[in-house]
Design an enzyme around this catalytic site. Sequence first.
Site, PDB file in Angstrom:
ATOM      1  N   ASP A  12     -53.573  62.710  13.852  1.00  0.00           N
ATOM      2  CA  ASP A  12     -55.000  62.924  14.145  1.00  0.00           C
ATOM      3  C   ASP A  12     -55.603  64.100  13.390  1.00  0.00           C
ATOM      4  OD1 ASP A  12     -54.690  60.830  15.919  1.00  0.00           O
ATOM      5  OD2 ASP A  12     -54.257  62.156  17.609  1.00  0.00           O
ATOM      6  N   GLY A  39     -54.874  55.633  14.945  1.00  0.00           N
ATOM      7  CA  GLY A  39     -56.308  55.479  15.201  1.00  0.00           C
ATOM      8  C   GLY A  39     -57.015  56.379  14.215  1.00  0.00           C
ATOM      9  N   GLN A 221     -49.820  58.752  11.630  1.00  0.00           N
ATOM     10  CA  GLN A 221     -49.153  59.797  12.403  1.00  0.00           C
ATOM     11  C   GLN A 221     -49.085  61.087  11.566  1.00  0.00           C
ATOM     12  OE1 GLN A 221     -47.290  56.432  12.485  1.00  0.00           O
ATOM     13  NE2 GLN A 221     -48.979  56.143  13.878  1.00  0.00           N
TER      14      GLN A 221
END
Length: 422
Positions: A12, A39, A221
């Site tokens: 992130d 994401g 990741q």
Amino acid sequence: MVDVLLGLQWGDEGKGKIVDVLAPQYDVVARFQGGPNAGHTIKFDGKKFVLHLIPSGIFHAGTDNLIGNGVVIDPVILRKEIEGLNDAGIPVAERLLIARRATIIMPTHKLLDAASEKAKGDKKIGSTLKGIGPSYRDKVGRYALRIGDIASPNFKEKYAEAVERHKVLLAAYGMEADYAEMEKAFFEAIEFLSNIRLTDSERFVQQAITDGRKILAEGAQGTMLDIDFGSYPYVTSSNTISAGACTGLGVAPNQIGRVYGIFKAYCTRVGSGPFPTELHGETGETLRAAGSEFGATTGRPRRCGWMDLVALKFAVRINGVTDLIMTKADVLSVLETIRIADKYKVDGETTEWLPYDLESNIEPQYRDFAPWQSDITEIRSEGEIPASLKKYMEYLFAELNVPISFLSVGPDREQTLDMRTY
Ligand code: GDP
Ligand code: IMO
Ligand code: MG
């Protein structure tokens, strides 16, 4: 040449945003590992997209987006993602290719993920429960179904065999489920994917290199979640480091050019596991609120902490980072004191090298920095960077010995300073 962009922390870091910024300079953007546990958020023109499996170059006409052989693909999630983008006017089928050697995540992999986490109790990894561990386990165990198998006349038999194997495991965990419902969605998604071009990623990438096309490999990741070098066992199940781009796409080490290492100006982690510089009190809460630190895939609150230079140095070394990208410096504007952990004290001994056991008795040693306490979200040139932030960056450059090539000062595509000197 293949350039790589990857996360240097616990994920992130803003990979999606920066890949989208860099994409116009590349002909191909390729994911090389991970799966829908990722994401990646992209913001432009007042719009926001979160990508899980599709590479972050998808918004640019003329860019090929490749899901490489190292990725694990959930057909149901991929279908949903393609449909969502199509609804937003993005012609995904024109821009997307999938590697035949990529591994398929089956519905039973997700059940196995949930069962395994439940069985671990308070030792659970905090997985995103997308079936990542179980599908990679099948790949390494030489059982997995691959995207190329979809074309095989006995795909359904192979699938049924795998389900039977999984059911034995699930029964051992005492898990039951409505398989018929899940299978329906799975096979509908498989059918849907027949509209997407399949390729052999190694051949595609090698041909692209021969043709002089530029390729950007997009990591998922982060280094501290790497299966070998992360905070094992609280990691994901793939090699997130630059070496993963070689095995996850079919690229040789001497075909790798630049390695962009991206990090936040502080640290976050979502899920369980050690986090030496974690802030448990008010400062952590302030960072979470100011940085909107909630998971892009699961919505879980992210744990927040100070920048960890010990972990960052380790990450820069094992990835061979040539360019640093610092994001979210704007979030630190809310703080009155800013700290960096530059060393660890492990059982009374000071070290700058990441220890084997991150769960051991680690006391991070901090260095304080003057705050900038000003809104930097509108700055667009190096000359506008506040003096105290400049000092923070100069310190990092001196310690890491790698230039900071980009500074991100907000989530939007435009909120990016390109400071490359080449
Ligand atoms: P990724 O998984 O590495 O692509 O990162 P995520 O998308 O999961 O999380 C990064 C979050 O920070 C997203 O909500 C981005 O929109 C946001 N973001 C990225 N860069 C910046 C930045 O420089 N400043 C701020 N405030 N937000 C950013
Ligand atoms: P992006 O690409 C942050 C974490 C999970 C959990 C551990 C294992 O958006 O940076 P898994 O689902 O792989 O079994 O979860 O890894 N994790 C991530 N954390 N960003 C991610 O991806 C992550 N993908 C997995 O929270 O702790
Ligand atoms: Mg993310």
